[in-house]
Every structure is written in structure tokens, then in C-alpha cells.
Write a protein that holds these residues in place. Structure first.
Motif, PDB file in Angstrom:
ATOM      1  N   MET A  73      -2.174   6.379  12.159  1.00 25.61           N
ATOM      2  CA  MET A  73      -1.501   5.057  12.123  1.00 25.61           C
ATOM      3  C   MET A  73      -0.714   4.898  13.322  1.00 25.61           C
ATOM      4  SD  MET A  73      -0.382   3.978   8.365  1.00 25.61           S
ATOM      5  CE  MET A  73       0.669   5.341   7.867  1.00 25.61           C
ATOM      6  N   SER A 127       5.437  -1.745   9.149  1.00 23.98           N
ATOM      7  CA  SER A 127       4.487  -2.479   7.870  1.00 23.98           C
ATOM      8  C   SER A 127       4.684  -3.709   8.122  1.00 23.98           C
ATOM      9  CB  SER A 127       5.332  -1.585   6.629  1.00 23.98           C
ATOM     10  OG  SER A 127       5.012  -2.474   5.661  1.00 23.98           O
ATOM     11  N   ASN A 145       0.934  -1.187   0.089  1.00 25.47           N
ATOM     12  CA  ASN A 145      -0.038  -0.113   0.063  1.00 25.47           C
ATOM     13  C   ASN A 145       1.122   1.305  -0.081  1.00 25.47           C
ATOM     14  OD1 ASN A 145      -2.254  -1.661   0.217  1.00 25.47           O
ATOM     15  ND2 ASN A 145      -2.030  -1.815   2.409  1.00 25.47           N
ATOM     16  N   GLU A 152      -1.804   1.083   7.835  1.00 23.47           N
ATOM     17  CA  GLU A 152      -2.783   0.758   6.775  1.00 23.47           C
ATOM     18  C   GLU A 152      -1.966   1.256   5.323  1.00 23.47           C
ATOM     19  OE1 GLU A 152      -6.782   2.635   6.529  1.00 23.47           O
ATOM     20  OE2 GLU A 152      -6.094   3.651   8.412  1.00 23.47           O
ATOM     21  N   TRP A 153      -0.858   1.958   5.647  1.00 23.92           N
ATOM     22  CA  TRP A 153      -0.102   2.096   4.386  1.00 23.92           C
ATOM     23  C   TRP A 153       1.534   1.927   4.679  1.00 23.92           C
ATOM     24  CZ3 TRP A 153      -2.696   3.460   0.162  1.00 23.92           C
ATOM     25  CH2 TRP A 153      -3.729   4.161   0.356  1.00 23.92           C
ATOM     26  N   ASN A 170      -2.537   0.760  13.688  1.00 28.04           N
ATOM     27  CA  ASN A 170      -2.946  -0.074  12.314  1.00 28.04           C
ATOM     28  C   ASN A 170      -2.146   0.720  11.302  1.00 28.04           C
ATOM     29  OD1 ASN A 170      -4.544  -1.488  10.616  1.00 28.04           O
ATOM     30  ND2 ASN A 170      -6.360  -0.043  10.844  1.00 28.04           N
TER      31      ASN A 170
END
Length: 456
Positions: free
Chosen positions: A86, A336, A29, A93-94, A91
């Protein structure tokens, strides 16, 4: 045959990176950058395509930063809030985020943690082979990593020189000729006076500076401030310096004089988004804007884009080097789930062929090693345009001098500078708007510095 050669070259680049092939399917992502910026957008899409070719097992979920949803009119604010979210939630996400200094500073302000980079981003100094891809001027200057929590957060793909841009059609209408090199403060003040007089005579409201919620008045301030020094030897102050504080106040007084031009800033600039800001410049709603050579990618090829020209900012005593920097464009979140794939993408950005394409496409310097020398590239050929000439002239004149863009007055108040980058820019704007005096702003900072000294 040509396609086979390209394939072989890409495979060699991949094998040279030391990244193993992975049999399992992965997702990556990525928050991209440079949408709508001509060849900059072309470059990021080319790198995405190269990465997908080299990693057929990876599905790249790509979005441009301008498409990101969230709070803030300016897309960098939305990116900063996404990163801060984040960090706060855990969490991720990217995997790959858009990151430059303004975004880093915004995240620091949102989270209250100026060292968040060290805690939450991959430090590429720990990645084998990365440091060799970075130009020595970045490695040797501790200022760079001090801005990002003491780490190298990714390849320094983008370089820029901070400058002024002016609209030639507006200048012609007013009847003034802007000096593109060697502009003194007196020259600059005369342009402001001529504009103010024109506005009165013709009942117009052309602003001296055209701004958006994105505000880079700090670059202009720093250039003028440095030009008052007796030499180009310039360093970040390690403690409060009374002599430099006097020059700081003198520069604020220059901004006060510019405020006499009505209007010094476009009305409602704090609510102007990026696209409107670009269009306002092209339509000639302001005489100048303060920004970097990266604005070339936003003006070139557009209607009236040829009217927007870069000029060397004004000086008091003498120019003392360039305001500019090499900046990271993308970084990898430390937690990540697709960390190794994300690191592979960053190492792809760190290759000499990418550095060469960057210089050719954008007419800007780069911090990645191995590309064609920027000055040489810009000087080759007889058909170079005004943008090539500007970058070439600046590098020839000041290439041996320090190139920094501090954003906040560290040079005056030292590492415990009592104001953030956002607050500093806003204060400069308030002075131009006549809502804050130079003395009041200076005295407030001075009181905070002296109070901090008493505590320690």
C-alpha cells in the motif's frame, strides 16, 4: 431490561467518544488478529459487533491476518507485505491494519524506511482524548514511540511478558524437574545436557528449543544479558559501550554452550508455519520454546495444552526486571478513505471496559488505562491456575523495575546498532546450530560499529 441497559451503556460510550452519526453508508476494511486464540478471538469479534451497533451506517469488511494472501509462511510477514504494498502503490486497500513491533520492523526492512510509521500512519497523539487512555509508563518512556517512527500508532491494548515455556511431559520423560522460578544459567545448562544425553541413549531428536519461522530468541538473550548487570537500573545505550559489549559477548558464549545440546533447534524450523509450531510444542517435539505470555491463548484448551508451562528465564547474577512490552495491535493508514470511522474503532479499543475484558480474557497486562489493576485481578480468588500465578509472581517480583523488549542490542551499540531485529534473531539461531561462532558474530558487529564511528 438487561438489553436496554446494555444498549444505553453502549450509546453513552459512543456519545462520549465525540464521533458524530453519519447518514451516508461507509465501508471499513479491517485486518483483524487473534484467530483461533480462544477468548482473544472472542474479544476482537465482540469489539467488531459493538462498533457495528454504534455505526449502523458502516459496513465492516473484516478479515483475520491468517487469512491474508501474500508472500511469507508466517502471517505477520504477509501483513507486512500488504502494508508495504500500500505504501509503494498509494492504493490504500485496508483502513485498519494489524500492527505490532515485529510487523513494523518487517515493513521497515521491506521499504528500507524505519520512519515509515510517521509518514503513513495516523498519529493518535493528535486525536483528542487518546493520550489520556494510555498508561503513563508508555507515555514517559521514549523507547515506545521510537520504535514506530516517533508516533503513537494506536491503542496499546496488548501487554506481554517474555518468558520461556517448557513441555512438562517431555521434562518428566527425560527425568528432570524444571525450576519455574529462580533458574540459574547452570540449571539451564544442566537441562540442556540432560536432554542431549537422553537423545543419545534413546536415539531421539527432541530439540532444546522448538522454533518456527517466527523466532523470538532475542527475548531470551536479552533476559540473560541483563541478568549480568549489577543492578536493575537499565537504560538504552546512547553510544557504543565497551563494558556492555563484553557482557554481550559473554551472553553469546552461553548460547555457544547451549549449542552443544544436539539438536539445539528443531530441524527445518525456518519453514515451519505458526500452526505447525504450536502443534510441535503440544506434541513434545522440543523441551523449551522462547516466547511471550501471549502463547497462553494458543496452548490453553487444546489437547496436551496443560503440558505447556511458563517459567522465568535463567539468570547469571540476578534477574534485573522483565523482558516485555505494551504493543499496539491495530493502526490506521493516514490516507485511508474511511479515516474517521477507523479512528472511531481505535477509540473504542481504548475504553476502560475493553481493558478490563482484555485482562480477564487473556491473563496478560494491557497498556490501556482504566481497567482493573492486573496484579490485583490476578491475585483475587483461590482457584487461580498456573498462568495467573506466573503473571502475578512476575509482577510482584519485578513490577517496579523497567520492562522493555528491545529486540536488537541497542543497549550495547546505541541507536546506530548495525543489525536488524530479523538478522539478530537469525544470528542467534545460527550460533545454536553451530554454524556461527560467538566471536565471529561479535567481531563482525564490532567492526561495523568502529567503521561507522570513523565515518562520523
Amino acid at each position: 431490561m438487561k438489553n436496554l441497559l446494555i444498549t444505553a451503556m453502549l450509546l453513552c460510550c459512543f456519545l462520549g467518544s465525540g464521533s458524530p452519526l453519519r447518514g451516508e453508508s461507509h465501508e471499513l476494511n479491517w485486518i483483524g488478529h487473534w484467530q483461533g486464540e480462544g477468548k482473544r478471538e472472542q474479544l476482537v469479534l465482540e469489539i467488531k459487533k459493538d462498533f457495528e451497533f454504534l455505526h449502523p451506517d458502516v459496513k465492516v469488511n473484516f478479515i483475520f491476518n491468517k487469512e491474508l494472501k501474500g508472500p511469507g509462511k508466517y502471517y505477520k510477514e504477509r501483513v507486512a507485505h500488504a502494508i508495504a504494498g500500500m505504501i509503494e502503490s498509494g492504493n490504500i486497500e485496508w483502513d485498519v491494519i494489524h500492527l505490532d513491533l515485529p510487523i513494523y520492523q518487517l515493513v521497515a526492512e521491506i521499504t528500507g524506511d524505519p520512519d515509515w510509521g510517521r509518514k503513513h500512519l495516523v498519529n493518535f497523539a493528535d486525536i483528542p482524548g487518546f493520550i489520556e487512555t494510555v498508561k503513563p509508563t508508555i507515555i514517559d518512556n521514549p523507547h515506545y514511540i521510537s520504535q514506530t517512527g516517533g508516533i503513537f500508532p494506536g491503542p496499546y491494548v496488548e501487554g506481554y511478558i517474555h518468558t520461556l515455556w517448557y513441555n512438562k511431559a517431555v521434562a518428566d520423560t527425560i527425568g528432570i524437574e524444571i525450576k519455574e522460578r529462580g533458574m540459574s544459567i547452570d540449571d539451564f545448562l544442566s537441562y540442556a545436557k540432560a536432554l542431549a544425553e537422553y537423545n543419545i541413549r534413546h536415539n531421539q531428536k527432541i530439540s532444546l528449543f522448538n522454533l518456527a519461522a517466527w523466532n523470538r530468541l532475542d527475548g531470551l538473550f536479552e533476559y540473560i544479558y541483563r541478568s549480568q548487570l549489577d543492578s536493575s537500573q537499565y537504560s538504552i545505550g546512547t553510544s557504543f559501550n565497551l563494558e556492555r559489549a563484553g557482557l554481550f559477548l559473554d551472553t553469546l558464549h552461553i548460547f555457544e554452550k547451549l549449542a552443544e545440546c544436539k539438536p539445539a533447534l528443531n530441524n527445518g524450523w525456518r519453514d515451519v508455519d505458526w500452526e505447525e509450531f504450536i502443534e510441535n510444542n503440544l506434541q513434545g517435539k522440543g523441551l523449551f520454546t522462547s516466547g511471550g505470555t501471549y502463547l497462553y491463548g494458543h496452548f490453553a484448551g487444546k489437547k496436551h495444552g496443560a503440558d505447556m508451562l511458563p517459567v522465568e528465564p535463567p539468570f547469571v547474577k540476578q534477574p534485573n526486571g522483565l523482558i516485555g512490552s505494551y504493543v499496539t495491535v491495530f493502526a490506521v493508514m493516514k490516507n485511508s478513505k474511511n479515516r474517521e470511522d477507523a479512528i472511531d474503532l481505535m477509540m473504542l479499543w481504548s475504553q476502560p471496559r475493553v481493558a478490563q475484558r482484555w485482562v480477564e480474557y487473556t491473563k496478560n497486562p494491557t497498556g490501556v488505562q482504566g481497567g482493573i489493576n492486573e496484579s490485583l485481578l490476578a491475585s483475587v480468588g483461590k482457584d487461580k491456575d498456573v498462568y495467573d500465578r506466573f503473571v502475578t509472581d512476575m509482577q510482584r517480583a519485578y513490577g517496579e523495575m523497567p520492562m522493555l523488549n528491545l529486540s536488537i542490542p541497542l543497549h550495547v551499540f546505541g541507536p546506530n546498532c548495525p543489525i536488524s531485529a530479523t538478522e539478530f534473531r537469525e544470528s542467534l539461531a545460527l550460533i545454536l546450530e553451530g554454524k556461527l561462532t560467538a566471536s565471529a558474530f561479535y567481531n563482525d558487529l564490532l567492526d561495523k560499529v568502529l567503521l561507522d564511528q570513523q565515518k562520523h
